[in-house]
Design a protein around this motif. Structure first.
Motif, PDB file in Angstrom:
ATOM      1  N   UNK A 194      38.061  25.132 -22.521  1.00 25.95           N
ATOM      2  CA  UNK A 194      37.294  25.321 -23.753  1.00 25.95           C
ATOM      3  C   UNK A 194      38.260  25.242 -24.928  1.00 25.95           C
ATOM      4  N   UNK A 195      37.991  24.289 -25.863  1.00 29.24           N
ATOM      5  CA  UNK A 195      38.820  24.112 -27.052  1.00 29.24           C
ATOM      6  C   UNK A 195      38.031  24.598 -28.272  1.00 29.24           C
ATOM      7  N   UNK A 196      38.482  25.701 -28.906  1.00 32.69           N
ATOM      8  CA  UNK A 196      37.687  26.288 -29.997  1.00 32.69           C
ATOM      9  C   UNK A 196      37.523  25.375 -31.202  1.00 32.69           C
ATOM     10  N   UNK A 197      38.512  24.512 -31.484  1.00 30.60           N
ATOM     11  CA  UNK A 197      38.374  23.631 -32.644  1.00 30.60           C
ATOM     12  C   UNK A 197      37.333  22.542 -32.416  1.00 30.60           C
ATOM     13  N   UNK A 198      37.002  22.269 -31.144  1.00 25.37           N
ATOM     14  CA  UNK A 198      35.921  21.335 -30.821  1.00 25.37           C
ATOM     15  C   UNK A 198      34.618  22.055 -30.515  1.00 25.37           C
ATOM     16  N   UNK A 199      34.735  23.344 -30.144  1.00 25.95           N
ATOM     17  CA  UNK A 199      33.597  24.120 -29.642  1.00 25.95           C
ATOM     18  C   UNK A 199      32.916  23.395 -28.490  1.00 25.95           C
ATOM     19  N   UNK A 200      33.761  22.948 -27.528  1.00 27.83           N
ATOM     20  CA  UNK A 200      33.253  22.223 -26.364  1.00 27.83           C
ATOM     21  C   UNK A 200      34.114  22.520 -25.152  1.00 27.83           C
ATOM     22  N   UNK A 201      33.500  22.337 -23.969  1.00 30.50           N
ATOM     23  CA  UNK A 201      34.278  22.248 -22.744  1.00 30.50           C
ATOM     24  C   UNK A 201      34.765  20.812 -22.598  1.00 30.50           C
ATOM     25  N   UNK A 202      36.023  20.653 -22.193  1.00 28.99           N
ATOM     26  CA  UNK A 202      36.595  19.318 -22.027  1.00 28.99           C
ATOM     27  C   UNK A 202      37.395  19.294 -20.731  1.00 28.99           C
ATOM     28  N   UNK A 255      42.407  14.797 -24.213  1.00 25.12           N
ATOM     29  CA  UNK A 255      41.000  14.944 -23.847  1.00 25.12           C
ATOM     30  C   UNK A 255      40.535  13.709 -23.095  1.00 25.12           C
ATOM     31  N   UNK A 256      40.090  13.931 -21.870  1.00 26.85           N
ATOM     32  CA  UNK A 256      39.621  12.838 -21.019  1.00 26.85           C
ATOM     33  C   UNK A 256      38.101  12.778 -20.981  1.00 26.85           C
ATOM     34  N   UNK A 257      37.471  13.937 -21.082  1.00 22.63           N
ATOM     35  CA  UNK A 257      36.013  14.002 -21.029  1.00 22.63           C
ATOM     36  C   UNK A 257      35.534  15.218 -21.803  1.00 22.63           C
ATOM     37  N   UNK A 258      34.472  15.034 -22.603  1.00 26.97           N
ATOM     38  CA  UNK A 258      33.857  16.145 -23.319  1.00 26.97           C
ATOM     39  C   UNK A 258      32.496  16.465 -22.703  1.00 26.97           C
ATOM     40  N   UNK A 259      32.166  17.746 -22.673  1.00 26.86           N
ATOM     41  CA  UNK A 259      30.846  18.167 -22.212  1.00 26.86           C
ATOM     42  C   UNK A 259      29.949  18.273 -23.442  1.00 26.86           C
ATOM     43  N   UNK A 296      40.039  32.232 -18.257  1.00 28.89           N
ATOM     44  CA  UNK A 296      41.352  32.752 -18.610  1.00 28.89           C
ATOM     45  C   UNK A 296      41.782  32.192 -19.962  1.00 28.89           C
ATOM     46  N   UNK A 297      42.475  33.041 -20.741  1.00 28.13           N
ATOM     47  CA  UNK A 297      43.069  32.578 -21.992  1.00 28.13           C
ATOM     48  C   UNK A 297      44.402  31.919 -21.660  1.00 28.13           C
ATOM     49  N   UNK A 298      44.508  30.612 -21.897  1.00 28.05           N
ATOM     50  CA  UNK A 298      45.706  29.842 -21.563  1.00 28.05           C
ATOM     51  C   UNK A 298      45.995  28.881 -22.701  1.00 28.05           C
ATOM     52  N   UNK A 299      47.210  28.890 -23.198  1.00 28.07           N
ATOM     53  CA  UNK A 299      47.597  27.952 -24.248  1.00 28.07           C
ATOM     54  C   UNK A 299      47.914  26.586 -23.654  1.00 28.07           C
ATOM     55  N   UNK A 300      47.498  25.531 -24.327  1.00 26.65           N
ATOM     56  CA  UNK A 300      47.755  24.162 -23.884  1.00 26.65           C
ATOM     57  C   UNK A 300      48.937  23.616 -24.668  1.00 26.65           C
ATOM     58  N   UNK A 301      49.852  22.981 -23.958  1.00 29.50           N
ATOM     59  CA  UNK A 301      51.086  22.518 -24.609  1.00 29.50           C
ATOM     60  C   UNK A 301      50.818  21.523 -25.720  1.00 29.50           C
ATOM     61  N   UNK A 302      49.923  20.593 -25.469  1.00 30.14           N
ATOM     62  CA  UNK A 302      49.705  19.535 -26.469  1.00 30.14           C
ATOM     63  C   UNK A 302      48.241  19.148 -26.505  1.00 30.14           C
ATOM     64  N   UNK A 303      47.365  19.920 -27.107  1.00 33.85           N
ATOM     65  CA  UNK A 303      45.957  19.555 -27.174  1.00 33.85           C
ATOM     66  C   UNK A 303      45.760  18.290 -27.978  1.00 33.85           C
ATOM     67  N   UNK A 304      44.805  17.492 -27.571  1.00 31.82           N
ATOM     68  CA  UNK A 304      44.575  16.198 -28.253  1.00 31.82           C
ATOM     69  C   UNK A 304      43.116  16.086 -28.582  1.00 31.82           C
ATOM     70  N   UNK A 305      42.735  16.648 -29.700  1.00 35.65           N
ATOM     71  CA  UNK A 305      41.314  16.716 -30.044  1.00 35.65           C
ATOM     72  C   UNK A 305      40.737  15.373 -30.390  1.00 35.65           C
ATOM     73  N   UNK A 306      41.587  14.462 -30.846  1.00 36.78           N
ATOM     74  CA  UNK A 306      41.047  13.201 -31.367  1.00 36.78           C
ATOM     75  C   UNK A 306      40.907  12.133 -30.313  1.00 36.78           C
ATOM     76  N   UNK A 307      41.263  12.444 -29.071  1.00 34.71           N
ATOM     77  CA  UNK A 307      41.171  11.415 -28.041  1.00 34.71           C
ATOM     78  C   UNK A 307      39.714  11.057 -27.795  1.00 34.71           C
ATOM     79  N   UNK A 328      36.191   9.886 -26.153  1.00 28.63           N
ATOM     80  CA  UNK A 328      35.587   9.892 -24.824  1.00 28.63           C
ATOM     81  C   UNK A 328      35.207   8.473 -24.442  1.00 28.63           C
ATOM     82  N   UNK A 329      35.383   8.050 -23.206  1.00 29.69           N
ATOM     83  CA  UNK A 329      34.943   6.716 -22.801  1.00 29.69           C
ATOM     84  C   UNK A 329      33.449   6.556 -23.034  1.00 29.69           C
ATOM     85  N   UNK A 330      33.047   5.313 -23.346  1.00 27.38           N
ATOM     86  CA  UNK A 330      31.637   5.063 -23.647  1.00 27.38           C
ATOM     87  C   UNK A 330      30.756   5.366 -22.459  1.00 27.38           C
ATOM     88  N   UNK A 331      31.108   4.915 -21.294  1.00 24.18           N
ATOM     89  CA  UNK A 331      30.288   5.111 -20.109  1.00 24.18           C
ATOM     90  C   UNK A 331      31.143   5.644 -18.973  1.00 24.18           C
TER      91      UNK A 331
END
Length: 706
Positions: free
Chosen positions: A15-23, A31-35, A112-123, A125-128
Motif C-alpha cells: 500500500x502506497x499512501x501517495x497513490x492511495x492504492x495497493x500495488x 510499480x508493476x501493477x496497480x489495484x 506491516x509497516x515497511x519502508x520501500x527503498x525506492x518507490x516509483x509512483x510514476x511507473x 501500468x501496462x495497458x492489458x
C-alpha cells in the motif's frame, strides 16, 4: 484519518499512501501493477487496512464508511465481492477477507509497516496485464458472495420491513448457445423457448419436457423464431417468425393434446412489420387475443398491437413513442383488465407503463433504474410487477406505491422472467457476450493489418472515444472495478480513472470536444462534463431523455439531442460559459465533419436524414438507411459517412459511405454480437470498436435461500 499514512506490506501487495492504492512492485521497487478500485471500494479496503485482524461488524462499516445507520440493498456484499475478486481471494479458504457468520468481516492478511527503498509512483501500468485468476473467480465469486451475504444479514436484530432475499439459479436447459424467451405450459410440465446454437445466427423453437428433461425441436425453418407463448389451455403456441428487415409473421402452432411434440397445424395469423425486432407474445387470459409489438412504419419504431382470434383483425393499441424505438414488451394482467408494457427511452433507458383496457387510458408508472429488462411478469394478485436488472437481481414495483425495490439478489445475470404455477421464478440467465474495445485498420484507407485489443478486462468495456489530439489519452468505459467508470488511456500505457460513481450507472456515450480539452459523457440520461485538469460536473438542464452527443467544429462546444415535453430538439452547449442554446427544433441528430464543411441532421419524427455540404443539401441514397441499425452511431468526415450497421454477411460492423463514388464498404470484420459503439482515429486509418464475443444463456429456476 480515513486511510493509512504509512507504506504497508499487505500480503503480496504494497500500500502506497501517495497513490492511495495497493500495488505490486518489481525487483527494482518500481510499480508493476496497480489495484484500481472505485472510491467506495477503496474506502472499505482502507478501513480494513487501518484495522487488520479485528472483527468489523456491518454496523461499523455502515457508520464509518457509508455514514449510514441501516441498509437493506446488499451494498456491503457487493463491495466485499469486488474486493475478493480483485484480490483473488477464496471465500472458502480466505487469505485476505474472512467472513464471520452473522457477525461481520475480518481482514486476516498480514499488514506491516515497511519502508520501500525506492518507490516509483510514476511507473505506468501496462495497458492489458492479464489476470488469469479472473476467469475462474468471476464464475464463482458472485454465488459465494451472495451466500456469504445472506448468512451475514441473518443477525439477531430487528428485520427491515422490505427484506431482500438471496437466490441461486439451478439450470433447466443447459445447452451450448442461447436459450431464451421461455414460456411454461399451464400444468408446468412443458417449457418452450428459442434456441440459437453457439456460432450460428438462426433461432429454432425448442420444447422441453420438464419431467423427463427431453428436448425436441418444434420449428426449424431457416428463419428466426422468437417469443413463443403457450395458450391458457396449453394446446397452442403463438410465436414470431422473421427474416431481419425482410419479413415478419405472427404464427400459431396447434399441438396434439396427447403428444405436444406433434404439431397438427402451423399457420400464419398476420404480418408484424418487416422492420420488427424480436418480440414477446402474451395471451389474454381468456385465450381470445394476442398481444405483441410490431414495427408500424419504415422508421422501424415498435408499437403494441393485438390480434383477435374471432374477427382475425389486428388493432394497433398505441402510436409509436417518439422517445425511442417504441414499446417492446407487453404482458396482460392475470385478470385481463390491464396491460403492463416497457417503453424505450433514447435506446438507453426504459419506462414502465400501464394501460387500463376498461377505458383505454395509459399512464407511466416510473422510469426503471439500472435496468433494461428483456421481460416483465405480473404477480398472481396483479399488485406487483417483477423484472430483471443489470445488477444480478430481480426488481419489483408495487403498483399501489410505484417505487422500484430489489426483491431478490441472485448469483447470475437474468434477462427474462416467468412465474411457475407454484409461484417460483424461471428465467434466462448468463451472459450474451463479453464486450471489449478492439483497434483495427480501416480497410477502406489502410491496408496494413492491425487487430488488437486496446483494453480488455474480465468485465465489459462498453464505449470508447478517441481524442482529436493524438498526443492526448483516449477515453473508454470499463466495469473492471465492478462498477462502470470512465478511464483515460495514454499511449505510454498509463491508465487513470476519472469518474467515481459509487452505484450502478449506465454510461452510454462519450465525446471529446474539438480540441480534446473537454469530455462529455451521458450517464443515466444525465450529461457529465470532465475537464483535462480533473474537474467534473453535471449539466444543470440535462435531466431529460438525451442522446447523440457530437463535437462542434472550431470550438469546444458540443451538440446533443434532448426531449422536452415530448419533442426532440438539438442543443449547443458551451463548456466555457456553461450555457446551452437550441440550434434545431425537431431534429435528434446534428453531426458536423471535423472542418465543418458537412453537416448531417435527422428529423426525429420521420427519421429522415439530411446532408448539407457548405450551403447545399445533398441527397443520401436509400441503401444507407437499409444498412443502418435503428439508432446508429455516426461519424461524418470530409471523405464520407461512417456508421454502425449490418454488412453483407449480416454481421454488425462499421460501414463507410463514400461521397466520391457513392458506395458502401465494410471497414473491418465486425462483431459477433450486436454493437453500435465505435470511434475513429483523427486520420481515419484506425477504427476503435466495442466488439462482443458470444457466451452462453441458459434457462434456470430460482431457489430462494431460506
Amino acid at each position: 484519518m480515513n486511510r493509512p499514512l504509512a507504506q504497508l506490506k499487505v500480503g503480496d501487495w504494497w500500500y502506497l499512501p501517495h497513490l492511495d492504492k495497493l500495488v505490486k512492485l518489481d525487483e527494482q521497487a518500481k510499480v508493476q501493477q496497480k489495484l484500481e478500485l472505485d472510491n467506495l471500494c477503496q474506502s472499505v479496503l482502507n478501513y480494513f487496512l487501518l484495522h487488520p485482524g479485528r472483527l468489523i461488524s456491518k454496523e461499523e462499516l455502515l457508520k464509518e464508511v457509508w455514514h449510514l445507520s441501516s441498509v437493506t440493498d446488499g451494498r456491503i456484499a457487493r463491495v466485499i465481492s469486488i474486493l475478493r475478486d480483485v484480490l483473488s481471494d477464496d471465500v472458502k479458504a480466505p487469505t485476505y477477507i474472512e467472513t464471520i457468520n452473522k457477525r461481520g468481516y475480518r481482514f486476516i492478511a498480514a499488514v506491516e509497516v515497511v519502508e520501500i527503498a525506492a518507490p516509483a509512483a510514476a511507473e505506468p501500468e501496462p495497458v492489458n496485464k492479464p489476470k488469469p485468476w479472473f476467469w475462474v473467480a468471476a464464475l464463482l465469486l458472485v454465488l459465494l458472495a451472495g451466500v456469504a451475504g445472506w448468512l451475514y444479514w441473518q443477525q439477531p436484530e430487528e428485520e427491515p420491513e422490505n427484506k431482500v432475499l438471496f437466490g441461486h439459479w439451478a439450470p433447466v436447459s443447459s445447452m451450448d448457445g442461447f436459450e431464451y424467451y421461455p414460456s411454461l405450459s399451464k400444468d408446468g410440465r412443458y417449457l418452450v423457448y428459442s434456441f440459437a446454437k453457439a456460432g450460428q445466427l438462426k433461432n429454432t423453437l425448442m420444447l422441453q419436457d420438464l419431467t423427463t428433461q427431453q428436448k425436441y425441436i418444434l420449428v426449424d425453418n431457416g428463419r428466426d423464431n422468437y417469443g413463443a407463448s403457450f395458450s391458457p389451455d396449453g394446446q397452442r403456441i403463438a410465436y414470431q417468425s422473421l427474416i431481419f428487415r425482410q419479413d415478419c409473421e405472427i404464427r400459431l402452432l396447434t399441438l396434439n393434446n396427447s403428444n405436444p411434440r406433434e404439431i397438427l397445424h402451423d399457420e400464419k395469423l398476420t404480418d408484424c412489420g418487416k422492420n420488427s425486432v424480436s418480440a414477446r407474445i402474451s395471451w389474454a387470459p381468456d385465450g381470445n387475443s394476442l398481444l405483441y409489438s410490431s414495427s408500424v412504419s419504415e422508421e422501424a419504431r415498435m408499437a403494441l398491437s393485438s390480434y383477435d382470434f374471432q374477427t382475425k383483425n389486428v388493432r394497433q393499441l398505441l402510436l409509436p413513442s417518439p422517445l425511442g424505438f417504441g414499446d417492446f414488451v407487453a404482458r396482460y394482467s392475470h385478470q385481463g383488465d390491464k396491460i403492463a408494457f416497457l417503453r424505450d427511452i433514447a435506446g438507453e433507458a426504459v419506462q414502465l407503463w400501464l394501460m387500463d383496457l376498461r377505458n383505454q387510458e395509459t399512464a407511466k408508472v416510473l422510469q426503471l433504474e439500472n435496468a433494461y429488462p428483456g421481460d416483465l411478469v405480473w404477480s398472481k394478485d396483479d399488485k406487483i410487477i417483477f423484472f430483471p436488472s443489470f445488477a444480478n437481481s430481480i426488481e419489483k414495483v408495487n403498483l399501489s406505491t410505484p417505487v422500484q425495490e430489489t426483491a431478490v439478489v441472485t448469483d447470475n445475470r437474468v434477462y427474462e422472467l416467468l412465474l411457475t404455477p407454484d409461484n417460483n421464478f424461471i428465467g434466462s440467465i448468463g451472459r450474451f457476450g463479453a464486450y471489449h474495445v478492439k483497434k483495427y485498420n480501416n480497410k477502406v484507407l489502410n491496408p496494413d493489418n492491425t487487430n488488437e485489443f486496446v483494453f480488455k478486462s474480465s468485465r465489459d468495456e462498453t464505449s470508447v472515444d478517441i481524442n482529436p489530439d493524438a498526443a492526448k489519452p483516449i477515453a473508454l468505459v470499463s466495469k473492471r472495478t465492478g462498477l462502470a467508470q470512465i478511464w483515460l488511456l495514454s499511449e505510454d500505457g498509463e491508465q487513470k480513472m476519472i469518474s467515481n460513481f459509487d452505484k450502478q450507472v449506465t454510461i452510454s456515450e462519450l465525446k471529446f470536444s474539438h480540441s480534446g480539452r473537454y469530455l462529455l459523457a451521458l450517464v443515466d440520461q444525465n450529461l457529465w462534463l470532465f475537464t483535462e485538469n480533473g474537474g467534473r460536473r453535471v449539466l444543470a438542464d440535462s435531466n431529460a431523455p438525451t442522446k447523440n452527443i457530437s463535437a462542434a467544429p472550431f470550438s469546444d462546444s458540443f451538440f446533443y439531442a434532448t426531449n422536452k415535453l415530448g419533442r426532440w430538439q438539438v442543443m449547443k452547449y458551451d463548456p466555457s460559459e456553461d450555457s446551452a442554446d437550441i440550434v434545431s427544433a425537431g431534429d435528434d441528430l446534428y453531426e458536423y465533419s471535423q472542418n465543418g464543411s458537412y453537416l448531417l441532421t435527422r428529423d426525429a419524427e420521420t427519421r429522415k436524414y439530411s446532408l448539407f455540404h457548405l450551403t447545399k443539401k445533398v441527397d443520401l441514397p436509400a441503401q444507407i438507411l437499409d444498412r443502418m441499425v435503428f439508432d446508429p452511431q455516426i461519424k461524418v468526415t470530409e471523405r464520407g459517412i461512417y456508421f454502425s450497421g449490418v454488412d453483407d454477411k449480416n454481421s454488425n460492423n462499421v460501414l463507410f459511405f463514400s461521397f466520391e463514388d457513392q458506395k458502401i464498404e465494410a471497414t473491418g470484420e465486425g462483431s459477433e454480437l450486436y454493437t453500435s459503439r465505435f470511434s475513429l482515429s483523427p486520420d481515419e486509418r484506425f477504427i476503435y470498436l466495442v466488439v462482443g464475443d458470444t457466451r452462453d444463456i441458459d434457462i434456470a429456476q430460482l431457489n430462494i435461500t431460506q
